[in-house]
Write a protein that holds these residues in place. Structure first.
Motif, mmCIF file in Angstrom:
data_model
loop_
_atom_site.group_PDB
_atom_site.id
_atom_site.type_symbol
_atom_site.label_atom_id
_atom_site.label_comp_id
_atom_site.label_asym_id
_atom_site.label_seq_id
_atom_site.Cartn_x
_atom_site.Cartn_y
_atom_site.Cartn_z
ATOM 1 N N LEU A 96 -44.608 -11.635 62.755
ATOM 2 C CA LEU A 96 -44.345 -11.845 61.329
ATOM 3 C C LEU A 96 -45.297 -11.030 60.469
ATOM 4 O O LEU A 96 -44.903 -10.515 59.413
ATOM 5 N N LYS A 97 -46.535 -10.863 60.904
ATOM 6 C CA LYS A 97 -47.489 -10.036 60.145
ATOM 7 C C LYS A 97 -47.056 -8.568 60.161
ATOM 8 O O LYS A 97 -47.170 -7.873 59.143
ATOM 9 N N ARG A 98 -46.548 -8.083 61.313
ATOM 10 C CA ARG A 98 -46.029 -6.711 61.368
ATOM 11 C C ARG A 98 -44.820 -6.571 60.458
ATOM 12 O O ARG A 98 -44.671 -5.570 59.738
ATOM 13 N N LEU A 99 -43.954 -7.558 60.479
ATOM 14 C CA LEU A 99 -42.784 -7.553 59.610
ATOM 15 C C LEU A 99 -43.201 -7.555 58.145
ATOM 16 O O LEU A 99 -42.654 -6.806 57.327
ATOM 17 N N GLU A 100 -44.184 -8.374 57.799
ATOM 18 C CA GLU A 100 -44.672 -8.426 56.426
ATOM 19 C C GLU A 100 -45.191 -7.063 55.987
ATOM 20 O O GLU A 100 -44.866 -6.587 54.890
ATOM 21 N N ALA A 101 -45.994 -6.427 56.834
ATOM 22 C CA ALA A 101 -46.549 -5.116 56.489
ATOM 23 C C ALA A 101 -45.440 -4.093 56.254
ATOM 24 O O ALA A 101 -45.506 -3.279 55.316
ATOM 25 N N LEU A 103 -42.300 -4.719 55.345
ATOM 26 C CA LEU A 103 -41.581 -5.050 54.111
ATOM 27 C C LEU A 103 -42.390 -4.669 52.874
ATOM 28 O O LEU A 103 -41.826 -4.194 51.880
ATOM 29 N N VAL A 104 -43.699 -4.843 52.920
ATOM 30 C CA VAL A 104 -44.558 -4.404 51.812
ATOM 31 C C VAL A 104 -44.442 -2.893 51.649
ATOM 32 O O VAL A 104 -44.299 -2.379 50.532
ATOM 33 N N LYS A 107 -41.022 -2.097 50.133
ATOM 34 C CA LYS A 107 -40.984 -2.505 48.722
ATOM 35 C C LYS A 107 -41.813 -1.566 47.859
ATOM 36 O O LYS A 107 -41.393 -1.162 46.772
ATOM 37 N N HIS A 132 -41.749 -3.876 64.477
ATOM 38 C CA HIS A 132 -41.783 -5.151 63.751
ATOM 39 C C HIS A 132 -40.817 -6.126 64.362
ATOM 40 O O HIS A 132 -40.012 -5.856 65.172
#
Length: 132
Positions: A96-101, A103-104, A107, A132
């Motif tokens: 989830l942290k890789r996914l968050e990075a 997506l940031v 964006k 991710h």
């Protein structure tokens, strides 16, 4: 003895879920009335509380089934299961942290006003910066 509705109310587990747990062999009604209604003892209620809390902690049905079959004194096995589950949770968190990075990064690649690559990034995995 408690009806299925009573243990549902006391545990917050919906009646269809209790029936599902019965089908899965995790819980069993100790008796049935003449009208074929399920009746559960305090032990059944306690077991359902255990199952509910274990599910809230994210344990799988298989893990819960195994925990219910081991002796309460088998600390090594229960510890192994808890450690295994913790490893799985940590792996999901890392993912989830890789996914968050990612997506940031996607964006931040545009300001939301001019033409940007958000839609094309969502549609093409090759545009991602990493796993991710």
């Amino acid at each position: 003895m408690f009806s299925i509705g009573q243990i549902s109310t006391r545990t917050g587990v919906k009646v269809p879920t209790i029936r599902y747990y019965e089908q899965m062999g995790l819980i069993a009604a100790e008796e049935r009335t003449e009208g074929n209604q399920r009746r559960f003892s305090q032990e059944g209620l306690d077991r359902l509380h255990f199952i509910r809390h274990a599910r809230d902690l994210g344990l799988s049905i298989d893990m819960i089934r195994h925990l219910l079959t081991i002796a309460p004194s088998n600390h090594a096995e229960s510890h192994r299961i808890a450690a295994e589950h913790l490893d799985e949770v940590r792996d999901r968190i890392a993912g989830l942290k890789r996914l968050e990075a990612e997506l940031v990064r996607i964006k931040d690649s545009c300001d939301g006003k001019d033409e940007c690559s958000v839609l094309s990034a969502f549609g093409d995995h090759r545009q991602c910066a990493g796993g991710h």
